[in-house]
Write an enzyme that holds these catalytic residues in place. Structure first.
Site, PDB file in Angstrom:
ATOM      1  N   GLU A 193      15.983 -13.674 -32.399  1.00 22.76           N
ATOM      2  CA  GLU A 193      15.801 -14.766 -31.646  1.00 22.76           C
ATOM      3  C   GLU A 193      15.396 -15.892 -32.831  1.00 22.76           C
ATOM      4  OE1 GLU A 193      12.962 -16.245 -27.996  1.00 22.76           O
ATOM      5  OE2 GLU A 193      13.493 -14.028 -28.442  1.00 22.76           O
ATOM      6  N   LYS A 233       2.379 -10.588 -27.559  1.00 22.35           N
ATOM      7  CA  LYS A 233       2.556 -11.757 -26.958  1.00 22.35           C
ATOM      8  C   LYS A 233       2.376 -11.308 -25.433  1.00 22.35           C
ATOM      9  CE  LYS A 233       5.951 -15.125 -25.423  1.00 22.35           C
ATOM     10  NZ  LYS A 233       7.510 -15.772 -25.958  1.00 22.35           N
ATOM     11  N   GLU A 255       5.517 -17.019 -20.793  1.00 24.47           N
ATOM     12  CA  GLU A 255       7.171 -16.877 -20.614  1.00 24.47           C
ATOM     13  C   GLU A 255       7.590 -15.743 -20.099  1.00 24.47           C
ATOM     14  OE1 GLU A 255       8.656 -19.837 -24.209  1.00 24.47           O
ATOM     15  OE2 GLU A 255       8.344 -17.834 -24.817  1.00 24.47           O
ATOM     16  N   ARG A 287       1.285 -28.675 -20.301  1.00 21.84           N
ATOM     17  CA  ARG A 287       1.281 -27.528 -20.904  1.00 21.84           C
ATOM     18  C   ARG A 287       0.588 -27.480 -22.469  1.00 21.84           C
ATOM     19  NH1 ARG A 287       6.991 -25.397 -23.036  1.00 21.84           N
ATOM     20  NH2 ARG A 287       6.197 -24.503 -25.023  1.00 21.84           N
ATOM     21  N   ASP A 315       4.949 -26.413 -29.376  1.00 21.23           N
ATOM     22  CA  ASP A 315       5.911 -25.247 -29.726  1.00 21.23           C
ATOM     23  C   ASP A 315       6.460 -25.815 -30.848  1.00 21.23           C
ATOM     24  OD1 ASP A 315       7.005 -22.916 -29.899  1.00 21.23           O
ATOM     25  OD2 ASP A 315       8.520 -23.445 -28.087  1.00 21.23           O
ATOM     26  N   GLU A 348      -0.366 -19.830 -37.004  1.00 25.86           N
ATOM     27  CA  GLU A 348       1.288 -19.448 -37.000  1.00 25.86           C
ATOM     28  C   GLU A 348       1.793 -20.635 -37.201  1.00 25.86           C
ATOM     29  OE1 GLU A 348       4.359 -17.412 -33.765  1.00 25.86           O
ATOM     30  OE2 GLU A 348       2.393 -17.639 -33.172  1.00 25.86           O
ATOM     31  N   GLU A 367      13.733 -23.731 -35.811  1.00 26.45           N
ATOM     32  CA  GLU A 367      14.262 -23.823 -34.290  1.00 26.45           C
ATOM     33  C   GLU A 367      14.465 -25.200 -33.846  1.00 26.45           C
ATOM     34  OE1 GLU A 367      12.632 -22.386 -29.907  1.00 26.45           O
ATOM     35  OE2 GLU A 367      11.406 -21.625 -31.639  1.00 26.45           O
TER      36      GLU A 367
END
Length: 676
Positions: free
Chosen positions: A143, A263, A267, A311, A340, A362, A368
């Site tokens: 991913e 996690k 999501e 968010r 994100d 992190e 991405e």
């Protein structure tokens, strides 16, 4: 004839192996001694020390070396001391792993042509756990992976062991990375099946002498899915027993197993909230079963569920009430920013907000949101911007580095993580310069006081050449590249206006009706006839209140908000006067234009580097820069033409005209797997 063939074979193979310029050697291009010498003495024995001795005997070209286990305080852990005299070099450490790190540092310094006469160095790492998170799936896909398939060949394990596994461990050990999560945080329960754990054991055995511990991402529903239990409620005694038995099974196979990354309730992933429990309830249940073995739980704070609220606020709202409720072998893993992994975000307000809970950063190495493996973006400046951010949680000087490294919040253990950009591509990361981000993360995890410039300097000298005519221009290019990407993608605090799903190109017009609001770019930029940007002040979502004073005041006031974040915190009128006198609309136009010109400058700089670098890597990087240059124009035209439909203002005369039509740009639809 037989002999003649043999010599031809030697002639062809050895140069290719020794001087392979396909990027496969990363920064580990140590000289090879023609005769394997024995110049290393040691007062101890172990598989780890054997590696250190082998590396030095094979690659060290200086004086004899003593590797000595010595007495140091407990806090020294993986640290080492190097003392050089004209006759010999001594490396001292508390553990054999410290000696391995010291040995690699000597080889790295030799490669950088550092002066090692009368050298005296004491090093110990900033963080205890320095970990890569692989988002690799059991089917070999990754991913957000842009460097080919996964390194881990699950279908071949445990019988066939790829030589890449040891090369991977060696590369990590050479920069002090000491832990790895093998699988995606969107975890398959099958990862915990007995047959897979036997495969994991093989990897753990390969990594162990290099000081690398294995961790696994686990799916919260595993007891129900694998154990056929009625649920996975952390308060259910059968569920607790299932996890206890699973921990026992894992540690029988892998006695030094690191622990779990989780996690949950994000999501759509399962978690304790499915049963009316809190994150602390779920994390504590797992921490309790790992505790007898010294294992830890890294519980991700990346949680957001469908909500009408901003968010950017959600993780803070869910986690701060749980402060002090987590076991001491739990650490909360927090993304560097509150949304994100965007090209630029303010730091996550959770840092420092939980005074009685261990926290770790992190980062994301895999690009991405930064052009995948096509764009040259050196990320050390992004990492440093975050680590050096002052949260003011404990007064001035409460940086994220000091909150997470144990300076301000004494913790049982400290950690830092990054989502890996590694795949099975020959050059490991898909772009030769993306290797620098793996390297930079390792170096900052070891010593967060290093500068982006020093790290770039080391990496260039070790990976390409120490010729100043190459090092200096390439270093300048690297050091500006992150800001350049921000300029041509999302300047002034714009964020998340990417095309959906693959996050490669621009789609500021994206409005995915029928899905969650916060998956649409229009949710984030809020363009209208008045202006642009997300109002997070008291009149808007009030996300500013999640920051400590004086930051909440600073971000809450348009005049004092740093202009590189102005559209993150404010809905700014098109004609708002910026500090240099330009209107916001003009500033936006000039930033996008600047980004385009900066990438073209990189093309020119790289063109002049041809005499100093091998042809394979030269042409590879050159072709990637062509893509990046076209993409920068795509971004600029898409964003300016789209936002112009709201601003109704002309693009300034001295800016290059758009070369695309907005309607044509809107028709571009890339497939999910696109990254070329």
């Amino acid at each position: 004839m037989q002999n003649f063939r043999h010599y031809i074979f030697l002639f062809i193979i050895i140069p290719l192996f020794t001087f392979a310029e396909d990027g496969s050697q990363l920064w580990l291009r140590y000289p090879v001694n023609q005769k394997l010498r024995s110049i290393v003495n040691s007062n101890s024995k172990s598989p780890t020390l054997e590696i250190a001795k082998k590396e030095l005997n094979k690659h060290w070209s200086g004086q004899p070396i003593d590797l000595k286990i010595d007495k140091f305080p407990d806090s020294f852990k993986d640290g080492y001391k190097i003392i050089s005299t004209p006759k010999k070099i001594t490396v001292l450490a508390k553990t054999d792993l410290g000696l391995l790190y010291g040995s690699y540092n000597l080889l790295n310094l030799q490669q950088q042509k550092a002066n090692l006469t009368n050298f005296n160095l004491v090093e110990k790492p900033s963080f205890d756990v320095r970990i890569l998170n692989h988002w690799d799936n059991l089917d070999g896909s990754i991913e957000r992976g842009y460097a080919g398939h996964s390194l881990w060949k699950w279908e071949d394990l445990p019988n066939i062991i790829s030589p890449k596994y040891e090369e991977y461990a060696r590369a990590n050990a050479s920069i002090g990375i000491n832990a790895t999560v093998l699988n995606n945080v969107n975890a398959s329960p099958n990862m915990l099946r007995g047959d897979y754990l036997k495969k994991v054991k093989i990897l753990a055995d390969v990594f162990r002498p290099y000081g690398i511990k294995v961790y696994l991402s686990v799916n919260f529903s595993s007891p129900k899915v694998l154990g056929n239990l009625k649920d996975s409620d952390p308060f259910n005694k059968d569920v607790q027993k299932w996890w206890k038995d699973k921990a026992s099974e894992i540690y029988k196979l892998i006695p030094d197993f690191g622990g779990f990354l989780v996690k949950a309730n994000s999501e759509g992933e399962p978690g304790p909230q499915d049963y009316g429990r809190t994150h602390a309830d779920g994390a504590n249940m797992m921490a309790d079963v790992l505790k007898p073995y010294g294992g830890i739980v890294m519980w991700r704070a990346f949680v957001y569920s469908p909500s009408s609220d901003d968010r950017a606020k959600q993780a803070y709202l869910e986690f701060t009430p749980l402060d002090g409720k987590f076991r001491d072998n739990i650490i909360i893993q927090i993304k560097n920013g509150p949304v994100d992994f965007q090209p630029r975000e303010p730091f996550h307000p959770l840092f420092g907000a939980m005074k009685n809970t261990s926290q770790m950063v992190e980062f994301q190495l895999t690009q991405e949101y930064l052009g995948h493996s096509n764009h040259l973006v050196y990320l050390a400046p992004l990492f440093k911007e975050n680590l050096d951010s002052d949260t003011y949680s404990d007064g001035k000087g409460s940086t994220i580095a000091k909150i997470t490294d144990g300076t301000l919040r004494p913790a049982k253990f400290t950690a830092i993580s990054a989502v890996a950009n590694i795949g099975e591509d020959t050059n490991w990361t898909g772009h030769h310069f993306a290797q620098s981000n793996w390297y930079a993360f390792g170096r900052l995890a070891w010593n967060h006081n290093l500068s982006s410039e020093q790290i770039a300097d080391e990496w260039i000298k070790m990976t390409f050449t120490d010729d100043k005519k190459f090092v200096n221009p390439v270093k300048d290019m690297m050091l500006t590249s992150r800001e350049t990407a921000v300029d041509y993608m999302m300047p002034l605090g714009l964020h998340h206006i990417f095309a959906g799903m693959h996050h490669y190109g621009p789609e500021p017009w994206g409005d995915y009706k029928g899905t969650r609001a916060d998956w649409s770019p229009v949710y984030y930029h809020r363009a209208d006839a008045e202006g642009l940007g997300f109002d997070r002040t008291k009149t808007g979502s009030d996300a500013v209140s999640e920051y400590f004073p004086p930051l909440n005041e600073m971000y809450g006031n348009i005049k004092t908000t740093p202009e590189n974040l102005i559209l993150w915190f404010h809905h700014v009128p098109w004609d708002y006067k910026m500090k240099d006198g330009k209107t916001m609309w003009e500033a936006l136009c000039y930033k996008y234009d600047l980004g385009v010109h900066e990438v073209r400058d990189y093309q020119k700089v790289w063109g002049k580097m041809q005499p100093y670098v091998d042809n394979e890597r030269f042409t590879d990087v050159q072709s990637k820069l062509k893509i990046q240059s076209k993409d920068a124009v795509w971004w600029k035209d898409a964003c300016l033409l789209y936002f112009q439909t709201f601003s109704k203002r002309p693009i300034p005369d001295d800016i290059e005209r758009p070369v695309n039509e907005l309607e044509d740009l809107k028709k571009i639809k890339l497939p999910m797997g696109h990254h070329n």
